[in-house]
Design a protein around this motif. Structure first.
Motif, PDB file in Angstrom:
ATOM      1  N   PHE A 358      55.735  19.381  17.147  1.00  0.00           N
ATOM      2  CA  PHE A 358      56.870  20.154  17.635  1.00  0.00           C
ATOM      3  C   PHE A 358      57.492  19.524  18.885  1.00  0.00           C
ATOM      4  O   PHE A 358      58.444  20.075  19.434  1.00  0.00           O
ATOM      5  CB  PHE A 358      56.433  21.574  18.006  1.00  0.00           C
ATOM      6  N   GLY A 359      56.944  18.424  19.345  1.00  0.00           N
ATOM      7  CA  GLY A 359      57.324  17.874  20.634  1.00  0.00           C
ATOM      8  C   GLY A 359      56.168  18.023  21.606  1.00  0.00           C
ATOM      9  O   GLY A 359      55.123  18.605  21.280  1.00  0.00           O
ATOM     10  N   PRO A 360      56.305  17.515  22.830  1.00  0.00           N
ATOM     11  CA  PRO A 360      55.165  17.446  23.757  1.00  0.00           C
ATOM     12  C   PRO A 360      54.618  18.809  24.153  1.00  0.00           C
ATOM     13  O   PRO A 360      55.359  19.721  24.502  1.00  0.00           O
ATOM     14  CB  PRO A 360      55.756  16.716  24.964  1.00  0.00           C
ATOM     15  N   ASN A 361      53.299  18.936  24.048  1.00  0.00           N
ATOM     16  CA  ASN A 361      52.526  20.051  24.621  1.00  0.00           C
ATOM     17  C   ASN A 361      52.917  21.435  24.118  1.00  0.00           C
ATOM     18  O   ASN A 361      52.626  22.437  24.782  1.00  0.00           O
ATOM     19  CB  ASN A 361      52.632  20.020  26.152  1.00  0.00           C
ATOM     20  N   TYR A 362      53.549  21.512  22.953  1.00  0.00           N
ATOM     21  CA  TYR A 362      53.937  22.828  22.444  1.00  0.00           C
ATOM     22  C   TYR A 362      52.694  23.606  22.007  1.00  0.00           C
ATOM     23  O   TYR A 362      51.849  23.109  21.251  1.00  0.00           O
ATOM     24  CB  TYR A 362      54.886  22.694  21.251  1.00  0.00           C
ATOM     25  N   VAL A 363      52.564  24.833  22.480  1.00  0.00           N
ATOM     26  CA  VAL A 363      51.489  25.742  22.086  1.00  0.00           C
ATOM     27  C   VAL A 363      52.075  27.143  21.966  1.00  0.00           C
ATOM     28  O   VAL A 363      52.838  27.578  22.830  1.00  0.00           O
ATOM     29  CB  VAL A 363      50.329  25.757  23.104  1.00  0.00           C
ATOM     30  N   ARG A 364      51.709  27.833  20.897  1.00  0.00           N
ATOM     31  CA  ARG A 364      52.171  29.208  20.723  1.00  0.00           C
ATOM     32  C   ARG A 364      50.966  30.133  20.576  1.00  0.00           C
ATOM     33  O   ARG A 364      50.083  29.903  19.732  1.00  0.00           O
ATOM     34  CB  ARG A 364      53.064  29.333  19.489  1.00  0.00           C
ATOM     35  N   ASN A 365      50.921  31.174  21.392  1.00  0.00           N
ATOM     36  CA  ASN A 365      49.850  32.159  21.352  1.00  0.00           C
ATOM     37  C   ASN A 365      50.303  33.376  20.559  1.00  0.00           C
ATOM     38  O   ASN A 365      51.443  33.825  20.677  1.00  0.00           O
ATOM     39  CB  ASN A 365      49.473  32.593  22.773  1.00  0.00           C
ATOM     40  N   ALA A 366      49.399  33.924  19.756  1.00  0.00           N
ATOM     41  CA  ALA A 366      49.729  35.109  18.962  1.00  0.00           C
ATOM     42  C   ALA A 366      48.451  35.829  18.581  1.00  0.00           C
ATOM     43  O   ALA A 366      47.364  35.232  18.555  1.00  0.00           O
ATOM     44  CB  ALA A 366      50.516  34.718  17.709  1.00  0.00           C
ATOM     45  N   GLY A 367      48.579  37.126  18.270  1.00  0.00           N
ATOM     46  CA  GLY A 367      47.447  37.937  17.826  1.00  0.00           C
ATOM     47  C   GLY A 367      47.885  38.904  16.755  1.00  0.00           C
ATOM     48  O   GLY A 367      48.990  39.460  16.815  1.00  0.00           O
ATOM     49  N   LEU A 368      47.022  39.149  15.754  1.00  0.00           N
ATOM     50  CA  LEU A 368      47.348  40.059  14.665  1.00  0.00           C
ATOM     51  C   LEU A 368      47.224  41.506  15.123  1.00  0.00           C
ATOM     52  O   LEU A 368      46.182  41.917  15.648  1.00  0.00           O
ATOM     53  CB  LEU A 368      46.410  39.804  13.482  1.00  0.00           C
ATOM     54  N   TYR A 421      32.479  36.602   2.207  1.00  0.00           N
ATOM     55  CA  TYR A 421      33.207  35.364   2.474  1.00  0.00           C
ATOM     56  C   TYR A 421      33.010  34.947   3.927  1.00  0.00           C
ATOM     57  O   TYR A 421      32.606  35.750   4.783  1.00  0.00           O
ATOM     58  CB  TYR A 421      34.704  35.528   2.189  1.00  0.00           C
ATOM     59  N   VAL A 422      33.305  33.685   4.196  1.00  0.00           N
ATOM     60  CA  VAL A 422      33.334  33.148   5.555  1.00  0.00           C
ATOM     61  C   VAL A 422      34.578  32.289   5.691  1.00  0.00           C
ATOM     62  O   VAL A 422      35.110  31.757   4.704  1.00  0.00           O
ATOM     63  CB  VAL A 422      32.073  32.307   5.880  1.00  0.00           C
ATOM     64  N   ALA A 423      35.058  32.144   6.928  1.00  0.00           N
ATOM     65  CA  ALA A 423      36.227  31.311   7.199  1.00  0.00           C
ATOM     66  C   ALA A 423      36.095  30.700   8.585  1.00  0.00           C
ATOM     67  O   ALA A 423      35.480  31.278   9.486  1.00  0.00           O
ATOM     68  CB  ALA A 423      37.520  32.126   7.098  1.00  0.00           C
ATOM     69  N   TYR A 424      36.689  29.516   8.741  1.00  0.00           N
ATOM     70  CA  TYR A 424      36.610  28.790  10.011  1.00  0.00           C
ATOM     71  C   TYR A 424      37.958  28.121  10.288  1.00  0.00           C
ATOM     72  O   TYR A 424      38.538  27.480   9.410  1.00  0.00           O
ATOM     73  CB  TYR A 424      35.505  27.742   9.959  1.00  0.00           C
ATOM     74  N   LEU A 425      38.456  28.285  11.517  1.00  0.00           N
ATOM     75  CA  LEU A 425      39.701  27.664  11.964  1.00  0.00           C
ATOM     76  C   LEU A 425      39.426  26.838  13.215  1.00  0.00           C
ATOM     77  O   LEU A 425      38.785  27.328  14.158  1.00  0.00           O
ATOM     78  CB  LEU A 425      40.750  28.737  12.274  1.00  0.00           C
ATOM     79  N   ARG A 426      39.914  25.596  13.211  1.00  0.00           N
ATOM     80  CA  ARG A 426      39.775  24.726  14.382  1.00  0.00           C
ATOM     81  C   ARG A 426      41.144  24.116  14.686  1.00  0.00           C
ATOM     82  O   ARG A 426      41.712  23.401  13.854  1.00  0.00           O
ATOM     83  CB  ARG A 426      38.761  23.620  14.132  1.00  0.00           C
ATOM     84  N   ASN A 427      41.675  24.429  15.856  1.00  0.00           N
ATOM     85  CA  ASN A 427      42.952  23.871  16.308  1.00  0.00           C
ATOM     86  C   ASN A 427      42.717  22.911  17.469  1.00  0.00           C
ATOM     87  O   ASN A 427      41.967  23.231  18.402  1.00  0.00           O
ATOM     88  CB  ASN A 427      43.893  24.986  16.779  1.00  0.00           C
ATOM     89  N   GLU A 428      43.351  21.755  17.402  1.00  0.00           N
ATOM     90  CA  GLU A 428      43.268  20.762  18.468  1.00  0.00           C
ATOM     91  C   GLU A 428      44.693  20.454  18.933  1.00  0.00           C
ATOM     92  O   GLU A 428      45.357  19.561  18.416  1.00  0.00           O
ATOM     93  CB  GLU A 428      42.565  19.494  17.970  1.00  0.00           C
ATOM     94  N   TRP A 429      45.157  21.222  19.930  1.00  0.00           N
ATOM     95  CA  TRP A 429      46.527  21.095  20.403  1.00  0.00           C
ATOM     96  C   TRP A 429      46.567  20.220  21.654  1.00  0.00           C
ATOM     97  O   TRP A 429      45.738  20.360  22.557  1.00  0.00           O
ATOM     98  CB  TRP A 429      47.121  22.461  20.728  1.00  0.00           C
ATOM     99  N   GLU A 430      47.564  19.347  21.700  1.00  0.00           N
ATOM    100  CA  GLU A 430      47.653  18.414  22.837  1.00  0.00           C
ATOM    101  C   GLU A 430      48.035  19.128  24.128  1.00  0.00           C
ATOM    102  O   GLU A 430      47.843  18.577  25.212  1.00  0.00           O
ATOM    103  CB  GLU A 430      48.653  17.303  22.531  1.00  0.00           C
ATOM    104  N   GLY A 431      48.527  20.347  24.054  1.00  0.00           N
ATOM    105  CA  GLY A 431      48.922  21.080  25.248  1.00  0.00           C
ATOM    106  C   GLY A 431      47.797  21.850  25.920  1.00  0.00           C
ATOM    107  O   GLY A 431      48.037  22.546  26.912  1.00  0.00           O
ATOM    108  N   LEU A 432      46.571  21.733  25.393  1.00  0.00           N
ATOM    109  CA  LEU A 432      45.425  22.425  25.982  1.00  0.00           C
ATOM    110  C   LEU A 432      44.352  21.402  26.350  1.00  0.00           C
ATOM    111  O   LEU A 432      43.828  20.703  25.475  1.00  0.00           O
ATOM    112  CB  LEU A 432      44.837  23.442  24.989  1.00  0.00           C
ATOM    113  N   HIS A 433      44.041  21.309  27.641  1.00  0.00           N
ATOM    114  CA  HIS A 433      43.022  20.379  28.134  1.00  0.00           C
ATOM    115  C   HIS A 433      41.912  21.140  28.832  1.00  0.00           C
ATOM    116  O   HIS A 433      42.132  22.233  29.386  1.00  0.00           O
ATOM    117  CB  HIS A 433      43.639  19.382  29.107  1.00  0.00           C
ATOM    118  N   ASP A 434      40.707  20.564  28.804  1.00  0.00           N
ATOM    119  CA  ASP A 434      39.637  21.133  29.620  1.00  0.00           C
ATOM    120  C   ASP A 434      39.738  20.573  31.033  1.00  0.00           C
ATOM    121  O   ASP A 434      40.655  19.807  31.346  1.00  0.00           O
ATOM    122  CB  ASP A 434      38.271  20.871  28.994  1.00  0.00           C
ATOM    123  N   THR A 435      38.818  20.946  31.881  1.00  0.00           N
ATOM    124  CA  THR A 435      38.884  20.526  33.285  1.00  0.00           C
ATOM    125  C   THR A 435      38.653  19.026  33.454  1.00  0.00           C
ATOM    126  O   THR A 435      38.941  18.473  34.515  1.00  0.00           O
ATOM    127  CB  THR A 435      37.852  21.296  34.113  1.00  0.00           C
TER     128      THR A 435
END
Length: 502
Positions: A358-368, A421-435
């Protein structure tokens, strides 16, 4: 002479009458038993109700080639949620809560008066709680009077057995199989949301306005579309965050471009190795519950030139922006087949990989059905990470997988079935860094159980989610636009869903 003849004739008639008039004497012995009475006519057994697989159908011609069909489903939620840090509800801090909501209530009306012509309308509501989902400007509260709106409105023409073309507000979308998911036949309690990358930005709740073509050639299925980009609401534009940034502006962070007038090009292509799936409607089935043997692999794309923009890093000194093309790709595989036909057990597997730009560091937060309403005053994290929100969409990579097992049919009697059932989601977004400056992964774990009372037509789902709380973030200009995630805590989330689908 004549008198003698008449006398003889009269005598003959009298003798004949006497012979016919004689009665035989009664037979000697015991009289026979009376005949048994005839049994009453059998009462016909009531016929069983027809299944709702194709929906409720009204034939308009004797052979059923002209018809009206109606499909409707409703999904009601009861949810316990441990909130993200600093969440408030109605002005009060809340660490956890139990809430009720309408996840979906939908109605599809479909008509075919000629084998070549098809039209359908899909309308309904989503995501209504006591807190939100209603009319935004209702003076009595934003949770009341949820607007019923049209999701789809399509007119379609069948060119030949390999191609149908259509137009309108449509669901012939790209990127993945799950981007066109049937929400009435899902195996898990809900979709991961990552599968709807432009949700309510350049689309209308996952649906697009344009023209498309779709069809099947042998085992090869395809759909392609060209659509307009909906105008983007920039009221919550994260480029205008935050007080943690001394300039008051986020720089080098992409956001949807409010001046975007370019077309969206998208498509999805798949190949079926076993049984073919129905493709009259665009919705893809989540699980067939052992009624089909399906193995499909697919790939899709979504492209929108200059769909986002970002501010330069030295925006305060040299104000300027850059536009970025939205480039989204996905590959996936779906397997659904019986294991044992005697016990009617079945296995369902699905996996998908997304590559989003989407371009640099784009992150979208959402909840159901987010049970929160805001964050407490003084919070340094993003203002939209309250309740059960987490980083679901962004620039980078995403992996999602689910697996389910339909248990033997006699486990709960002749009708009810169980499907864990089981489900697993893993997102690796460039706009989120650890310390340490490395990408901080978003990991979401789901485990659930479907109680199938009548297949998908009546089922109850219980889902447990371990959800990461990413609300402990700071924005530092030296990080080149990325957010620093200081810590992550996992919050429990338990959802009970009742679904009726007719």
């Amino acid at each position: 002479m004549h008198t003698s003849r008449y006398a003889l004739a009269l005598s003959g008639l009298l003798m004949t009458g006497a012979a016919f008039g004689q009665v035989a004497p009664p037979a000697t012995g015991t009289a026979p038993e009376p005949a048994a009475p005839a049994p009453p006519p059998a009462v016909p057994t009531p016929t069983k109700s027809a299944p709702y697989g194709p929906g409720m159908k009204i034939n308009l011609s004797p052979d059923g080639s002209k018809y009206l069909r109606f499909l409707t489903w409703a999904q009601m939620w009861a949810q316990y949620n441990e909130n993200n840090s600093n969440t408030i509800r109605n002005g009060n801090p809340r660490s956890d809560q139990t809430t009720f909501g309408i996840r979906r209530a939908r109605l599809i009306m479909l008509a075919q008066l000629n084998p070549r012509f098809l039209t359908y309308i899909d309308l309904g509501i989503e995501n209504q709680t006591a807190l939100s989902g209603g009319l935004p400007n209702d003076p009595n509260g934003t949770g009341k009077r949820s607007p019923n709106y049209i999701h789809e409105a399509v007119a379609e023409y069948k060119v030949n057995k390999y191609l149908s073309v259509g137009g309108g507000l449509n669901y012939q979308v790209g990127v993945s199989r799950m981007t066109a998911a049937s929400t009435a036949t899902m195996m898990t309690y809900d979709i991961p949301v990552t599968n709807f990358p432009t949700l309510d930005q350049t689309d209308q709740f996952g649906f697009f306005l344009g023209f498309y073509g779709h069809g099947r050639i042998g085992g090869f299925d395809y759909r392609v579309a060209i659509d307009d980009a909906f105008a983007t609401n920039t009221a919550g534009n994260s480029l205008q965050l935050t007080t943690a940034n001394p300039t008051g502006l986020r720089t080098n962070v992409a956001q949807f471009n409010p001046r975007n007038t370019n077309k969206i090009y998208q498509g999805y292509f798949s190949y079926s190795f076993f049984e073919k799936e129905a493709n009259l409607l665009p919705f893809t089935t989540g699980t067939y519950l052992g009624t089909k043997k399906v193995f499909n692999v697919g790939a899709g794309f979504h492209y929108n030139a200059e769909g986002t923009y970002s501010r330069d890093q030295d925006y305060v000194i040299n104000p300027g922006t850059h536009t970025h093309d939205i480039k989204l790709f996905g590959v996936d595989a779906f397997y659904d087949a019986p294991i044992d036909t005697t016990s009617n057990t079945a296995l369902t597997l699905y996996a998908v990989y997304y590559n989003y730009d989407f371009g640099p560091n784009y992150v979208r937060n959402a909840g159901l059905l987010n049970p929160g309403s805001s964050v407490a005053v003084g919070s340094t994290g993003p203002s939209n990470l309250y309740g059960n929100a987490l980083p679901l969409i962004g620039t980078g990579h995403s992996y999602y997988a689910q697996a389910g097992l339909l248990l033997p049919k006699k486990l709960l009697g002749p009708k009810a079935r169980l499907q864990p059932y089981v489900a697993y989601l893993r997102n690796e977004w460039e706009g989120l860094h650890d310390t340490s400056g490395n990408r901080k992964s978003v990991n979401v774990y789901d485990a659930g159980l479907n109680l199938l009372l009548d297949g998908h037509n009546a089922k109850v789902t219980l889902n447990y989610r371990a959800r990461p709380d990413f609300s402990d973030q700071t924005f530092i200009p030296a990080n080149n636009g990325a957010a620093t995630v200081n810590s992550v805590q996992y919050r429990p989330e338990v959802t009970l869903q009742l679904q009726v689908y007719l």
